[in-house]
Design a protein around this motif. Sequence first.
Motif, PDB file in Angstrom:
ATOM      1  N   GLY A  95       0.799  -1.217   0.000  1.00 11.05           N
ATOM      2  CA  GLY A  95       0.000   0.000   0.000  1.00 11.05           C
ATOM      3  C   GLY A  95       0.828   1.261   0.000  1.00 11.05           C
ATOM      4  N   ILE A  96       0.472   2.168   0.923  1.00 10.54           N
ATOM      5  CA  ILE A  96       1.113   3.476   0.967  1.00 10.54           C
ATOM      6  C   ILE A  96       2.526   3.358   1.531  1.00 10.54           C
ATOM      7  N   GLY A  97       3.251   4.463   1.415  1.00  8.41           N
ATOM      8  CA  GLY A  97       4.570   4.540   2.030  1.00  8.41           C
ATOM      9  C   GLY A  97       5.692   4.271   1.044  1.00  8.41           C
ATOM     10  N   ASP A  98       6.883   4.622   1.484  1.00  6.63           N
ATOM     11  CA  ASP A  98       8.074   4.391   0.664  1.00  6.63           C
ATOM     12  C   ASP A  98       9.179   3.884   1.580  1.00  6.63           C
ATOM     13  N   CYS A 145       1.246   2.762   8.923  1.00 13.52           N
ATOM     14  CA  CYS A 145       1.221   4.101   8.336  1.00 13.52           C
ATOM     15  C   CYS A 145       2.539   4.802   8.625  1.00 13.52           C
ATOM     16  N   PRO A 146       3.152   5.350   7.604  1.00  9.44           N
ATOM     17  CA  PRO A 146       4.399   6.070   7.851  1.00  9.44           C
ATOM     18  C   PRO A 146       4.159   7.255   8.779  1.00  9.44           C
ATOM     19  N   GLY A 147       5.168   7.637   9.535  1.00 12.44           N
ATOM     20  CA  GLY A 147       5.023   8.723  10.488  1.00 12.44           C
ATOM     21  C   GLY A 147       4.552  10.022   9.856  1.00 12.44           C
ATOM     22  N   GLU A 148       5.056  10.312   8.677  1.00 10.67           N
ATOM     23  CA  GLU A 148       4.710  11.571   8.023  1.00 10.67           C
ATOM     24  C   GLU A 148       3.918  11.278   6.757  1.00 10.67           C
ATOM     25  N   LEU A 149       2.657  10.973   6.919  1.00  5.70           N
ATOM     26  CA  LEU A 149       1.849  10.687   5.723  1.00  5.70           C
ATOM     27  C   LEU A 149       1.390  11.990   5.084  1.00  5.70           C
ATOM     28  N   ARG A 150       1.724  12.144   3.837  1.00  7.28           N
ATOM     29  CA  ARG A 150       1.292  13.322   3.089  1.00  7.28           C
ATOM     30  C   ARG A 150       0.489  12.824   1.883  1.00  7.28           C
ATOM     31  N   PRO A 151      -0.432  13.631   1.419  1.00 11.81           N
ATOM     32  CA  PRO A 151      -1.233  13.187   0.275  1.00 11.81           C
ATOM     33  C   PRO A 151      -0.452  13.267  -1.039  1.00 11.81           C
ATOM     34  N   LYS A 152       0.492  12.402  -1.156  1.00  8.46           N
ATOM     35  CA  LYS A 152       1.280  12.370  -2.385  1.00  8.46           C
ATOM     36  C   LYS A 152       0.568  11.527  -3.422  1.00  8.46           C
ATOM     37  N   ARG A 153       0.873  11.810  -4.650  1.00  6.99           N
ATOM     38  CA  ARG A 153       0.225  11.080  -5.731  1.00  6.99           C
ATOM     39  C   ARG A 153       0.489   9.577  -5.616  1.00  6.99           C
ATOM     40  N   LEU A 162      -1.869   8.257  -3.007  1.00  6.53           N
ATOM     41  CA  LEU A 162      -3.255   8.264  -3.484  1.00  6.53           C
ATOM     42  C   LEU A 162      -3.492   7.091  -4.429  1.00  6.53           C
ATOM     43  N   LEU A 163      -2.536   6.870  -5.298  1.00  3.35           N
ATOM     44  CA  LEU A 163      -2.659   5.749  -6.233  1.00  3.35           C
ATOM     45  C   LEU A 163      -2.606   4.419  -5.513  1.00  3.35           C
ATOM     46  N   ALA A 164      -1.767   4.341  -4.483  1.00  3.03           N
ATOM     47  CA  ALA A 164      -1.668   3.096  -3.722  1.00  3.03           C
ATOM     48  C   ALA A 164      -2.997   2.786  -3.040  1.00  3.03           C
ATOM     49  N   HIS A 165      -3.626   3.814  -2.495  1.00  6.29           N
ATOM     50  CA  HIS A 165      -4.929   3.656  -1.845  1.00  6.29           C
ATOM     51  C   HIS A 165      -5.945   3.094  -2.854  1.00  6.29           C
ATOM     52  N   GLN A 166      -5.971   3.708  -4.017  1.00  6.03           N
ATOM     53  CA  GLN A 166      -6.890   3.277  -5.068  1.00  6.03           C
ATOM     54  C   GLN A 166      -6.576   1.846  -5.512  1.00  6.03           C
ATOM     55  N   ARG A 167      -5.290   1.536  -5.626  1.00  6.35           N
ATOM     56  CA  ARG A 167      -4.897   0.216  -6.126  1.00  6.35           C
ATOM     57  C   ARG A 167      -5.284  -0.885  -5.132  1.00  6.35           C
ATOM     58  N   VAL A 168      -5.038  -0.626  -3.846  1.00  6.03           N
ATOM     59  CA  VAL A 168      -5.384  -1.626  -2.829  1.00  6.03           C
ATOM     60  C   VAL A 168      -6.887  -1.915  -2.876  1.00  6.03           C
TER      61      VAL A 168
END
Lengths: 136, 238
Positions: free
Chosen positions: B22-25, B45-53, B56-62
Amino acid sequence: MSVVPAPQGGGAGGTSGLYDVLELVLDRGLVIDAFVRVSLVGIEILKIDVRVVVASVDTYLRFAEACNRLDLEAGPHKNPGLPDLVGTVTEGGARGRTKGAISGAAQSVKDVVQQVRDRGDGQSGGSRSRKKEESE
Amino acid sequence: MTTYVYGIARGDRTELPEGLTGIGDPPAPVRVVTGAGLSAVVSDCPGELRPKRRDLLAHQRVLTEVGRRATVLPMRFGSVSDSDEQVRTVLAEHSDRYEEQLDRLTGRVEYNIKVVHHEDAVLHLVLAENTELRTLAEANRADGGGSYEQRLRFGELVAQAVREREAHDAALVRGALAPLAEGERPGPESAGWFLNVSFLVDEDAGGRLLAEVGRLEKEHPQLDLKVHGPLPPYSFVE
């Protein structure tokens, strides 16, 4: 018609129409009070070419010019008879908005209209809402 | 470590695709938290979650991947829980509400439809329909395009006719597609479309919706419809 299916097999999908899905991800969906929501300040999204028909002098002049160039005798997909202008514009075709399949002739008119629009933008400082913000 | 929530599905054995992230890097592995007969699809969830593209795509993909196998209530992007334990508490507190929505949305998907006019075609159309405009256009053309005032006046009338046509065509499209849908909701406010609407349809009826969109475009060449779907039913959860 352009149909943008859901991304396949875990791929990130293309950027075509990305914003159209992201607006749903950001503005719709279940919200649960107990959960914290991430701040959307400084959001990084892709805004794709939007066209707004604004009641403005720019729009009026653009429409007037576009109508002057249309061949009223031809159907909307007939050759508009503008060979001298066709091919002089490359920018119009590169806009981000996904278009359905339309005939080359209609596209030619579109490019001319686009050219007129772009000139208008240049003169007016961009009063219309045509944005392309991309990041990452 | 906080817990990012993607959506809620039925049962306590929700199968996830192998290796789903999912999200994060780097992207965090997606897992399931169960409680009260429901499954929350989550990841760390990463400590500093920002609405990065990317996120957002990871959310949609999951949601898309999980949605292929099970009905899932999609969360809005950016829903973060203190802990897995809090997720279980929420599932238990509102299980009736989620069960009811899962029942209602089983086998349903969302299609988002946005409509613009092909500008050349709509200008043709409004001129063809309006003798006064056509006469003005021909007079202007004969006059080398007309004076500034003439062009302004003419363009204003054309813009008015185009706006009327937008309202007319918005009703036309909604009227044609709504009978194929079980639900309808306006899309988020966004500029650039004269119609932005989401429909909830049976997943087997998607083909009929697309066929109707094709028919509309064929019969009304001024219409340019952009279809997104099938999507998780973002617009039909509460």
